[in-house]
Scaffold this motif. Structure first.
Motif, mmCIF file in Angstrom:
data_model
loop_
_atom_site.group_PDB
_atom_site.id
_atom_site.type_symbol
_atom_site.label_atom_id
_atom_site.label_comp_id
_atom_site.label_asym_id
_atom_site.label_seq_id
_atom_site.Cartn_x
_atom_site.Cartn_y
_atom_site.Cartn_z
ATOM 1 N N GLY A 1 42.034 31.435 47.819
ATOM 2 C CA GLY A 1 43.221 30.975 48.532
ATOM 3 C C GLY A 1 44.010 32.088 49.170
ATOM 4 N N SER A 2 44.093 33.238 48.490
ATOM 5 C CA SER A 2 44.819 34.395 49.029
ATOM 6 C C SER A 2 44.465 35.622 48.206
ATOM 7 C CB SER A 2 46.333 34.171 48.976
ATOM 8 O OG SER A 2 46.782 34.184 47.629
ATOM 9 N N LEU A 3 44.781 36.798 48.741
ATOM 10 C CA LEU A 3 44.574 38.031 47.993
ATOM 11 C C LEU A 3 45.412 38.036 46.719
ATOM 12 C CD1 LEU A 3 44.574 40.742 50.839
ATOM 13 C CD2 LEU A 3 42.618 39.999 49.464
ATOM 14 N N ASP A 4 46.648 37.567 46.810
ATOM 15 C CA ASP A 4 47.527 37.578 45.641
ATOM 16 C C ASP A 4 47.008 36.661 44.537
ATOM 17 O OD1 ASP A 4 49.178 39.392 46.877
ATOM 18 O OD2 ASP A 4 50.596 37.886 47.599
ATOM 19 N N THR A 5 46.501 35.483 44.919
ATOM 20 C CA THR A 5 45.951 34.564 43.919
ATOM 21 C C THR A 5 44.712 35.165 43.262
ATOM 22 O OG1 THR A 5 46.783 32.661 45.158
ATOM 23 C CG2 THR A 5 45.050 32.245 43.531
ATOM 24 N N TYR A 6 43.842 35.775 44.075
ATOM 25 C CA TYR A 6 42.657 36.445 43.528
ATOM 26 C C TYR A 6 43.064 37.534 42.540
ATOM 27 C CZ TYR A 6 38.911 39.933 43.391
ATOM 28 O OH TYR A 6 37.982 40.863 42.973
ATOM 29 N N LEU A 7 44.013 38.362 42.936
ATOM 30 C CA LEU A 7 44.446 39.449 42.061
ATOM 31 C C LEU A 7 44.980 38.914 40.740
ATOM 32 C CD1 LEU A 7 46.043 41.649 44.820
ATOM 33 C CD2 LEU A 7 44.460 42.527 43.104
ATOM 34 N N GLU A 8 45.740 37.830 40.797
ATOM 35 C CA GLU A 8 46.316 37.283 39.571
ATOM 36 C C GLU A 8 45.273 36.581 38.715
ATOM 37 O OE1 GLU A 8 50.194 34.764 38.022
ATOM 38 O OE2 GLU A 8 49.781 34.886 40.165
ATOM 39 N N GLU A 9 44.434 35.756 39.327
ATOM 40 C CA GLU A 9 43.507 34.934 38.553
ATOM 41 C C GLU A 9 42.229 35.664 38.152
ATOM 42 O OE1 GLU A 9 42.852 31.396 40.835
ATOM 43 O OE2 GLU A 9 44.855 30.581 40.393
ATOM 44 N N ALA A 10 41.739 36.568 39.015
ATOM 45 C CA ALA A 10 40.476 37.260 38.722
ATOM 46 C C ALA A 10 40.687 38.616 38.064
ATOM 47 C CB ALA A 10 39.661 37.434 40.007
ATOM 48 N N LEU A 11 41.797 39.309 38.423
ATOM 49 C CA LEU A 11 41.988 40.688 37.965
ATOM 50 C C LEU A 11 43.241 40.884 37.115
ATOM 51 C CD1 LEU A 11 41.018 42.623 41.238
ATOM 52 C CD2 LEU A 11 39.524 41.677 39.463
ATOM 53 N N ALA A 12 43.914 39.801 36.770
ATOM 54 C CA ALA A 12 45.090 39.857 35.885
ATOM 55 C C ALA A 12 46.232 40.693 36.463
ATOM 56 C CB ALA A 12 44.700 40.377 34.498
ATOM 57 N N VAL A 13 46.361 40.702 37.783
ATOM 58 C CA VAL A 13 47.474 41.412 38.430
ATOM 59 C C VAL A 13 48.456 40.362 38.938
ATOM 60 C CG1 VAL A 13 48.168 43.142 40.122
ATOM 61 C CG2 VAL A 13 45.883 43.243 39.116
ATOM 62 N N GLY A 14 49.308 39.875 38.021
ATOM 63 C CA GLY A 14 50.353 38.938 38.380
ATOM 64 C C GLY A 14 51.606 39.667 38.817
ATOM 65 N N PRO A 15 52.697 38.949 39.057
ATOM 66 C CA PRO A 15 53.934 39.566 39.544
ATOM 67 C C PRO A 15 54.465 40.688 38.660
ATOM 68 C CG PRO A 15 54.030 37.195 39.814
ATOM 69 C CD PRO A 15 52.785 37.474 39.025
ATOM 70 N N SER A 16 54.403 40.531 37.348
ATOM 71 C CA SER A 16 54.965 41.562 36.471
ATOM 72 C C SER A 16 54.127 42.837 36.519
ATOM 73 C CB SER A 16 55.075 41.051 35.035
ATOM 74 O OG SER A 16 53.800 40.717 34.516
ATOM 75 N N ARG A 17 52.806 42.710 36.516
ATOM 76 C CA ARG A 17 51.955 43.900 36.599
ATOM 77 C C ARG A 17 52.092 44.561 37.977
ATOM 78 N NH1 ARG A 17 46.456 43.916 33.633
ATOM 79 N NH2 ARG A 17 47.939 44.547 32.024
ATOM 80 N N ARG A 18 52.140 43.750 39.028
ATOM 81 C CA ARG A 18 52.334 44.300 40.370
ATOM 82 C C ARG A 18 53.632 45.115 40.440
ATOM 83 N NH1 ARG A 18 51.015 42.171 45.630
ATOM 84 N NH2 ARG A 18 50.171 40.360 44.555
ATOM 85 N N HIS A 19 54.698 44.553 39.863
ATOM 86 C CA HIS A 19 55.989 45.255 39.861
ATOM 87 C C HIS A 19 55.892 46.565 39.092
ATOM 88 C CE1 HIS A 19 60.342 45.836 39.783
ATOM 89 N NE2 HIS A 19 60.234 46.051 38.476
ATOM 90 N N ALA A 20 55.231 46.534 37.941
ATOM 91 C CA ALA A 20 55.115 47.747 37.125
ATOM 92 C C ALA A 20 54.291 48.819 37.829
ATOM 93 C CB ALA A 20 54.490 47.399 35.779
ATOM 94 N N ILE A 21 53.222 48.423 38.518
ATOM 95 C CA ILE A 21 52.396 49.389 39.244
ATOM 96 C C ILE A 21 53.188 50.005 40.382
ATOM 97 C CG2 ILE A 21 50.366 49.608 40.753
ATOM 98 C CD1 ILE A 21 48.989 47.506 38.947
ATOM 99 N N ARG A 22 53.966 49.194 41.072
ATOM 100 C CA ARG A 22 54.804 49.722 42.155
ATOM 101 C C ARG A 22 55.846 50.698 41.616
ATOM 102 N NH1 ARG A 22 55.856 44.594 46.326
ATOM 103 N NH2 ARG A 22 53.673 44.433 47.017
ATOM 104 N N GLU A 23 56.454 50.330 40.515
ATOM 105 C CA GLU A 23 57.452 51.224 39.897
ATOM 106 C C GLU A 23 56.828 52.554 39.511
ATOM 107 O OE1 GLU A 23 60.990 50.746 38.864
ATOM 108 O OE2 GLU A 23 60.683 49.521 40.652
ATOM 109 N N ASN A 24 55.574 52.522 39.103
ATOM 110 C CA ASN A 24 54.896 53.723 38.626
ATOM 111 C C ASN A 24 54.384 54.605 39.747
ATOM 112 O OD1 ASN A 24 54.046 55.358 36.525
ATOM 113 N ND2 ASN A 24 52.113 54.295 36.228
ATOM 114 N N LEU A 25 53.968 54.005 40.873
ATOM 115 C CA LEU A 25 53.250 54.772 41.890
ATOM 116 C C LEU A 25 53.960 54.942 43.215
ATOM 117 C CD1 LEU A 25 49.615 53.440 41.301
ATOM 118 C CD2 LEU A 25 50.587 55.624 40.576
ATOM 119 N N LEU A 26 55.075 54.243 43.406
ATOM 120 C CA LEU A 26 55.819 54.410 44.645
ATOM 121 C C LEU A 26 56.994 55.344 44.454
ATOM 122 C CD1 LEU A 26 55.946 50.712 45.981
ATOM 123 C CD2 LEU A 26 54.460 52.571 46.775
ATOM 124 N N ASP A 27 57.223 56.207 45.437
ATOM 125 C CA ASP A 27 58.385 57.097 45.402
ATOM 126 C C ASP A 27 59.635 56.353 45.868
ATOM 127 O OD1 ASP A 27 57.717 59.576 44.372
ATOM 128 O OD2 ASP A 27 56.765 60.213 46.231
#
Length: 260
Positions: free
Chosen positions: A234-260
């Motif tokens: 359906g979308s890249l975001d749905t794939y990331l959440e359902e197939a790779l366990a990258v939901g909103p909270s993990r996405r937020h944490a990764i951004r907090e960790n890797l973005l300046d």
């Protein structure tokens, strides 16, 4: 980033894929995310240089037979290696394809497009893709992470594109980084040598254009992977959440960790 590509002698396509603008105008930190081909032919000088990069996570997307064949002269002690033992082959799939009675350049491109269509859902890749994002969520400030496969262009290219998407990188810049493989891996320069190697191995007399998709990348390949994801999930975001366990909270944490 004029120095994005690292000119190692025995490790192809090694580069920093940080530095791009991500979510809310923030930039991905440099010196944190690297991508490359395999390390089986790394020179001592390469290993010395790579050790300075403080890479502590390696997502190795090669099949088990590739890891055995290429080896891995990994220089960093204490690195956490992510890999899968699924997908073993007796021979590289693209070599089996090239052994057919007759192959032309369009058939080679079609084979590669089909590979990209299937790759995001391959059981040999999904667990390592998932583990990669889990590690990025908690990657220490002083550490870096690297993703590689055999050539660092297809399996690696898809995961790097997904990583960029999670970090909010524009689709235009995602393709800029993807297509940089052609420069970093010196695809055109290496094509005559690859043509002669494959023709000798296969007993063929093919033109170099037939082998080009196996040395470099084309925009349509990554487009095929994205289209496949959008069709199946359906979308890249749905794939990331359902197939790779990258939901909103993990996405937020990764951004907090890797973005300046």
């Amino acid at each position: 980033m004029d120095d994005r590509v690292k000119p190692f002698e025995g490790v192809r396509n090694f580069r920093d894929f940080g530095g791009y603008e991500g979510a809310d105008g923030a930039r991905i930190k440099t010196g944190k995310l690297y991508r490359s081909g395999h390390f089986g032919e790394a020179t001592d000088q390469d290993l010395t240089g790579i050790e300075l990069l403080n890479i502590k996570v390696q997502a190795d997307l090669r099949r088990p037979d590739e890891r055995e064949r290429h080896g891995d002269k990994w220089p960093v002690s204490g690195v956490q290696k992510l890999f899968s033992d699924h997908g073993r082959e007796t021979e590289a799939p693209h070599v089996n394809f090239l052994k057919q009675v007759a192959v032309d350049a369009e058939a080679s491109k079609g084979w590669m497009r089909n590979y990209y269509v299937e790759a995001p859902y391959r059981q040999s890749l999904v667990p390592t893709y998932t583990a990669w994002f889990e590690m990025l969520e908690t990657l220490p400030t002083e550490d870096a992470a690297l993703v590689n496969c055999a050539a660092g262009k297809d399996r690696t290219g898809i995961l790097c594109a997904l990583t960029h998407h999670v970090l909010g990188v524009s689709m235009d810049d995602i393709f800029v980084d993807y297509e940089l493989t052609n420069t970093a891996a010196r695809a055109e320069e290496r094509l005559p040598e690859a043509r002669d190697y494959f023709n000798s191995m296969l007993g063929k007399s093919y033109d170099g254009e037939i082998y080009k998709p196996f040395l470099g990348v084309e925009r349509e390949f990554l487009e095929a992977a994205i289209a496949s994801i959008e069709e199946k999930s359906g979308s890249l975001d749905t794939y990331l959440e359902e197939a790779l366990a990258v939901g909103p909270s993990r996405r937020h944490a990764i951004r907090e960790n890797l973005l300046d």
